[in-house]
Each structure stands twice: as structure tokens, then as C-alpha cells.
Design an enzyme around this catalytic site. Structure first.
Site, PDB file in Angstrom:
ATOM      1  N   TRP A 212       0.866  -1.186   0.000  1.00 35.00           N
ATOM      2  CA  TRP A 212       0.000   0.000   0.000  1.00 35.00           C
ATOM      3  C   TRP A 212       0.903   1.236   0.000  1.00 35.00           C
ATOM      4  O   TRP A 212       1.791   1.342   0.861  1.00 35.00           O
ATOM      5  CB  TRP A 212      -0.876  -0.051   1.258  1.00 35.00           C
ATOM      6  CG  TRP A 212      -1.882   1.038   1.395  1.00 35.00           C
ATOM      7  CD1 TRP A 212      -2.783   1.452   0.457  1.00 35.00           C
ATOM      8  CD2 TRP A 212      -2.102   1.851   2.553  1.00 35.00           C
ATOM      9  NE1 TRP A 212      -3.554   2.469   0.975  1.00 35.00           N
ATOM     10  CE2 TRP A 212      -3.161   2.738   2.254  1.00 35.00           C
ATOM     11  CE3 TRP A 212      -1.520   1.912   3.824  1.00 35.00           C
ATOM     12  CZ2 TRP A 212      -3.645   3.672   3.161  1.00 35.00           C
ATOM     13  CZ3 TRP A 212      -2.003   2.834   4.729  1.00 35.00           C
ATOM     14  CH2 TRP A 212      -3.049   3.707   4.393  1.00 35.00           C
TER      15      TRP A 212
ATOM     16  N   ASP B 260      -0.455  -5.583   9.302  1.00 35.56           N
ATOM     17  CA  ASP B 260      -1.500  -4.621   8.942  1.00 35.56           C
ATOM     18  C   ASP B 260      -2.694  -5.438   8.452  1.00 35.56           C
ATOM     19  O   ASP B 260      -2.609  -6.114   7.424  1.00 35.56           O
ATOM     20  CB  ASP B 260      -0.967  -3.708   7.826  1.00 35.56           C
ATOM     21  CG  ASP B 260      -2.010  -2.696   7.362  1.00 35.56           C
ATOM     22  OD1 ASP B 260      -3.123  -2.678   7.907  1.00 35.56           O
ATOM     23  OD2 ASP B 260      -1.690  -1.924   6.434  1.00 35.56           O
TER      24      ASP B 260
ATOM     25  N   ALA C  18      -6.451  -4.918   7.426  1.00 37.06           N
ATOM     26  CA  ALA C  18      -7.472  -3.904   7.151  1.00 37.06           C
ATOM     27  C   ALA C  18      -8.696  -4.487   6.448  1.00 37.06           C
ATOM     28  O   ALA C  18      -9.664  -3.773   6.220  1.00 37.06           O
ATOM     29  CB  ALA C  18      -6.872  -2.789   6.290  1.00 37.06           C
TER      30      ALA C  18
ATOM     31  N   LYS D 196     -13.356  -1.037   6.593  1.00 30.56           N
ATOM     32  CA  LYS D 196     -13.917  -1.849   5.512  1.00 30.56           C
ATOM     33  C   LYS D 196     -14.918  -2.866   6.041  1.00 30.56           C
ATOM     34  O   LYS D 196     -16.031  -2.941   5.525  1.00 30.56           O
ATOM     35  CB  LYS D 196     -12.801  -2.583   4.762  1.00 30.56           C
ATOM     36  CG  LYS D 196     -11.484  -1.826   4.654  1.00 30.56           C
ATOM     37  CD  LYS D 196     -11.446  -0.812   3.543  1.00 30.56           C
ATOM     38  CE  LYS D 196     -10.240   0.087   3.717  1.00 30.56           C
ATOM     39  NZ  LYS D 196      -9.801   0.775   2.554  1.00 30.56           N
TER      40      LYS D 196
END
Ligand code: LMR
Length: 394
Positions: free
Chosen positions: A127, A208, A210, A243
Site C-alpha cells: 500500500w 497490517d 485492514a 472496511k
């Protein structure tokens, strides 16, 4: 003073949103920023979240400050959601943060404080905001191979070869599931191998996560992070509720510092609270409280799980439709990887010129590295995209 400021590079994901809005074509297709959209192109408020908002409006009797690290009830539900029974609660220090990005930023600040010489190893690609924040903080970083451009799968051999160059105490940033931007993920046995490797080399994972629930399911998506939490002496986890709860603008995230040694937890907890104080004092609470209400209420939780599962299977269906449409048009299995990838994104493997051509000719907006947001598709736009891919010669 202001005259010394330099224009900063535009974020390639966010600048695409502006370009899409400015395009007058009616049949344009937005496959850019990672926001879920239903078949009508809407990003709905999830039913359980809406119900929790109503409940909160009725029962909330103060807007006074929470703790510096946020509400402990939120820490508990997030720890359970992400880590399950992989750890005992006394091993985990947690802080609510403004979104997943806030958690990443706070985790990096903790690393900078504790181990300024540590290099942060990032997957190639990752990302774009990961390297951007690390650069901004002036921390050492390096890349490990991750995506195999030929197979569009994980270059696992390359990954371990590159990480072999890391020194003890370095940090390895891993995507817990639904790798952004590629959609190519580690298998359970690869996670186990990575865990053994990191432990043997004394590398510290920073996960991470997400998109939990968008890939193979809530528990399956947490396999890697849970396995690491069970096996590594210490690690960091940055998670986002943007999300899987669809509360993008509420900015609900959490940073967790996990240690096998519970004696370290009080110091870790004090540190994450201190870092919150330095950067913004108290974290936002509204989104975190909605998540807590949903997860603690049996009925709301069930409804949320059902809706999340519909979202996940809907994206899997779109993956299959696109992969089938491309099979038909190319008479080959070249694009079967789209159905095998998981999460919101796939990297198509198109050149920047091909991405540009798809935008020009068919109004398809995807990130310049050919990352496409699967959730931006629907039954009408799948054939348009398949035509554009073929026409661009991908
Ligand atoms: C994305 O990757 O599109 C999302 O995580 C949104 C963002 O902030 O970049």
C-alpha cells in the site's frame, strides 16, 4: 514561513478519485479507491451499524473523554475479533487510533522510540501509504520480493531470500490478509513457514490487517496474525474497521502490541497511551463504540456477520464472472488468477500505458499500477472491463 513549503506528491489512489469525478462519461467505471460498493454503486451503511447508531443515540449519556488509549471495551472486542484465543488478554496492550492508518503511524512511532535503528521491511509492492509514512518519519526501510508478475501469485522463495538479508530486530510489515494492492496471499502453510523464519532470525512482525472478512472469512483471514501471535516473542498489529464495518469516515482502528511476556504489557500499554497523547490526545470514539455495540450484542453481531458474508461472497462472485469473461474472450486461462486472488483488490499486471488506454477508451479507472477494486464492479461493468482488458492487449 509558508513560502518554504514544497508541493507534496499526490497520493496515486486518492488523486484517481478526483480524476474519476471530473470525467463526464455516464458509463465510467470506478475501480480505484478501496471502498466497497454494492451492485447499485452505493456504499451502504451496514444494517447492524445503523441499528447500533440508533441504540447509541438512545443510551449514550455523555460525550466526555474516554481513556487516552480509548475504551477498554473496544480493545476487548477487537482483540477477540482479530486474535481469538491465540493470546491471553494480559499479553496485549491496545490503543484505539484514528483508522487503520492511525494504527500504522502509532506502531511506527513506537518502533522509532524503541528501536530507531531497525529497518522496516515492506512487501514489493505494498500500500503506497506504508513507505510514504515511513519516509516521512525518517525511518530506515527496505523491500522484500512478494508478487510474482508472471504467475500473479506470491514469490515465496524471493520473499524469504530477501528477508534473509534482514538483521535481528528488524521489522517485517505483513498484510494479514487480502494483500493490498495485489490480492495474492500467503497460504496457511506459508504463514507457518514465515513464522518459523521470523522467529529463527529474530525479526519482529508488524501485521497490517485492514480487510478481515473480505477474503476467505473472518477466522480464515486471521489465521496468519493468530499464528504469529502464538509463536512470536513480540509483535505489533494495526487493524482497521473501515472496511469490514463500512465505517470509513468514522476512523476506527486499533494498534496492539503483543508480548509473550505479560510483564511487558503495562509498559507497552503506557507507551501506546503516551503516543496517542503526543499525536492527538484522545482517539475518536464514535466508530469504536459502534463496533463494540455490534460485537457485544448477539443479534447485531449475527446480522453484521451475515451482511459481511454477503459482501465477501458477492466479491468472490464478481471475481469468477470477470475471470470467466476473460477466459471466453482470450480462450486461455491467463486471467484465472483473478478468481484465485482474495480481498478487494487484484493486480492485473497491465502496464501504465495499458491502464491509461483502458481509461481513455472504456472509462475504466484503476490505479496506475493496475490494481483494481473488485467491489467497484457489477454485472453490467464486468463485460465492459473484460473488453477493455482485451482491447488494451493486457
Ligand atoms: C485503498 O488502498 O484504496 C484504501 O486503503 C484507501 C486508502 O486510504 O488508500
Amino acid at each position: 514561513m509558508f513560502e518554504t513549503l514544497k508541493a507534496q506528491p499526490a497520493d496515486k489512489i486518492l488523486s484517481l478519485m478526483a480524476a474519476y469525478r471530473a470525467d463526464p462519461r455516464d458509463d465510467k467505471v470506478d475501480l480505484g479507491v478501496g471502498v466497497y460498493k454494492n451492485a447499485d454503486g452505493q456504499t451502504p451503511i451496514m444494517r447492524a451499524v445503523k441499528a447500533a447508531e440508533k441504540k447509541l443515540w438512545e443510551v449514550e449519556d455523555t460525550k466526555s473523554y474516554t481513556g487516552l488509549a480509548g475504551d477498554t471495551g473496544y480493545h476487548d472486542v477487537m482483540r477477540n475479533l482479530i486474535l481469538g484465543d491465540a493470546v491471553s488478554p494480559d499479553q496485549v496492550a491496545a490503543a484505539a487510533t484514528p483508522g487503520g492508518t492511525g494504527a500504522i503511524r502509532q506502531g511506527l512511532e513506537l518502533i522509532k522510540m524503541a528501536s530507531p535503528q531497525a529497518t522496516i521491511w515492506l512487501s514489493a509492492p505494498t500500500w503506497p501509504n506504508h513507505p510514504s509514512i515511513i519516509k516521512y518519519l525518517g525511518m530506515p526501510m527496505a523491500e522484500y520480493r512478494y508478487f510474482d508478475a508472471d504467475t500473479r501469485g506470491v514469490d515465496f522463495g524471493g520473499m524469504l531470500t530477501d528477508l534473509d538479508q534482514a538483521k535481528a530486530g528488524d521489522i517485517v510489515l505483513l498484510h494479514g490478509c487480502c494483500h493490498n494492492p495485489t490480492g495474492a496471499n500467503l497460504t496457511a502453510s506459508q504463514w507457518q513457514e514465515v513464522a518459523d523464519f521470523l522467529k529463527a532470525k529474530q525479526l519482529i512482525p508488524f501485521v497490517d490487517i485492514a480487510y478481515q472478512g473480505f477474503g476467505d472469512g473472518l477466522d480464515a483471514d486471521a489465521f496468519g496474525v493468530r499464528h504469529l501471535a502464538k509463536t512470536q516473542p513480540e509483535m505489533l498489529v494495526a487493524a482497521s474497521c473501515s472496511k469490514n464495518f463500512g465505517i470509513y469516515r468514522e476512523r476506527a482502528g486499533v494498534l496492539m502490541a503483543i508480548s509473550q511476556d505479560p510483564a511487558k504489557t503495562a509498559l507497552n500499554q503506557g507507551t501506546v497511551a503516551f503516543l496517542n497523547r503526543q499525536n492527538f490526545s484522545f482517539p475518536p470514539d464514535h466508530g469504536a463504540r459502534l463496533v463494540t455495540l455490534v460485537l457485544n450484542d448477539a443479534e447485531l453481531r449475527t446480522d453484521w456477520l451475515n451482511e459481511l458474508e454477503d459482501i465477501r461472497t458477492g466479491m468472490l462472485g464478481l471475481r469468477q464472472q470477470l475471470s470467466d469473461a476473460l477466459r471466453k474472450r482470450t480462450n486461455s486461462d491467463k486471467f484465472d488468477f483473478i478468481a484465485q486472488h482474495r480481498g478487494m483488490f487484484s493486480r492485473l499486471g497491465a502496464t501504465e500505458a495499458q491502464v491509461e488506454a483502458m481509461r481513455e477508451s472504456h472509462g475504466i479507472y484503476m490505479v496506475s499500477d493496475s490494481r483494481l477494486n473488485i467491489a467497484g464492479l457489477n454485472a453490467q461493468s464486468v463485460p465492459i472491463l473484460a473488453d477493455a482488458i482485451v482491447a488494451a492487449g493486457v
